[in-house]
Enzyme design. Structure first.
Site, PDB file in Angstrom:
ATOM      1  NE  ARG A  40      34.046   8.242 -62.972  1.00 15.34           N
ATOM      2  CZ  ARG A  40      34.321   8.082 -61.678  1.00 15.34           C
ATOM      3  NH1 ARG A  40      35.365   8.702 -61.134  1.00 15.34           N
ATOM      4  NH2 ARG A  40      33.587   7.300 -60.916  1.00 15.34           N
TER       5      ARG A  40
ATOM      6  CB  SER B 197      28.806   3.844 -64.796  1.00 12.95           C
ATOM      7  OG  SER B 197      28.014   4.956 -64.489  1.00 12.95           O
TER       8      SER B 197
ATOM      9  CD  GLU C  27      31.815   7.257 -65.792  1.00 13.13           C
ATOM     10  OE1 GLU C  27      32.296   6.155 -65.455  1.00 13.13           O
ATOM     11  OE2 GLU C  27      31.104   7.934 -65.028  1.00 13.13           O
TER      12      GLU C  27
END
Length: 303
Positions: A176, A226, A296
């Site tokens: 990420r 998410s 995230e």
């Protein structure tokens, strides 16, 4: 200078219909949350994108890149400065087993186009609800695959409007993360290397992943996908589930009962509701398991 002056100046390079002032960002985010952008610009070409970035840099105007809005929460007060939206830079081109995609192309569409050409390697992305630009910035991944597995190079703009073409190694892709997000680059396009595969096997894999996604994720409600990164040694969703937080939240926002890793806009939530629910989840998981959940999703704008 006022936002109306910015809009008037930008009309030198951008068609007026692609420049909007006081534009609501709810339409452009998957959470259906957020206030207005001072100026919202949709360049139709890479040259127009360069012009906008250079203009913002020259006049010291804050500039925010908005992709498909799948991993972003815009605060209720909106975004000052210019919001840059590359939805019109959505070309997808396939030559042999090489795939070229503009920043604004949806990663799902790229996966579909690749599959239609019997190309394998991009099946993992068949359900990721983001743009190529956003996917590059965060090295998007799902079901065992990541952008770093297939990327060849990526064309970006610096905050000064300089064009760079970065190789896979130069992108510094990890979980990420990328040099794009680290340096605040703006993605123009990406080139991927896939391989010829068996059409039946490709179709079967996409069908399986689509079933898994639709059966496990709360797609019937707006959400940012998410919300948390996977903490080392744990799964965020399992920690949240074991903290008995599903169905709980603040205001109209709620931890999904279908998938604990998702926070949904269940009942006309505000961005404040959504953000406070994120904080509540982080606090409870920390108290119960001693694990820090890192977001995230990106939170932008003013309260």
């Amino acid at each position: 200078m006022t936002l109306y002056q910015w809009a008037e100046d930008l009309a030198q390079w951008i068609k007026p219909e692609n420049i909007k002032t006081n534009e609501s960002l709810k339409t452009y985010t998957m959470t259906k949350l957020g206030g207005n952008a001072d100026v919202f610009v949709m360049p139709a070409t890479e040259q127009e994108a360069v012009a906008v970035v250079k203009y913002a840099h020259t006049h010291d105007i804050p500039l925010l890149m908005l992709g498909n809005g799948s991993n972003m929460v815009v605060r209720d007060g909106g975004v000052r400065g210019i919001v840059l939206h590359f939805a019109k830079l959505d070309e997808i081109r396939i030559e042999g087993d090489t795939v070229y995609a503009g920043s604004g192309a949806l990663i799902i569409d790229v996966s579909k186009r690749a599959a239609a050409e019997s190309l394998t390697g991009f099946e993992f992305a068949c359900g990721i609800p983001g743009s190529i630009g956003g996917a590059m910035a965060m090295n998007a991944g799902a079901y065992g695959g990541e952008i770093k597995d297939v990327i060849v190079q990526c064309a970006v703009l610096t905050d000064e409007g300089e064009c760079l073409v970065l190789s896979k190694d130069e992108l510094d892709l990890s979980y990420r993360k990328s040099i794009i997000s680290k340096n605040g680059y703006y993605v123009l396009s990406a080139t991927f290397q896939l391989a010829k595969g068996d059409q039946a096997a490709i179709d079967a894999k996409i069908a399986d992943l689509t079933f898994q996604r639709e059966s496990k994720q709360p797609l019937e409600y707006p959400s940012a996908g998410s919300v948390f990164k996977r903490p080392p040694g744990y799964f965020a969703g399992k920690l949240i589930q074991d903290s008995e937080l599903q169905g709980k939240g603040v205001g109209g926002a709620e931890v999904s009962e279908k998938h604990a890793g998702f926070i949904i806009n269940k009942n006309n939530a505000t961005a404040k509701d959504y953000i406070e629910t994120i904080k509540m989840v982080q606090r409870v998981v920390k108290e119960k398991f001693g694990v820090e959940l890192e977001k995230e999703v990106k939170i932008v704008g003013e309260d």
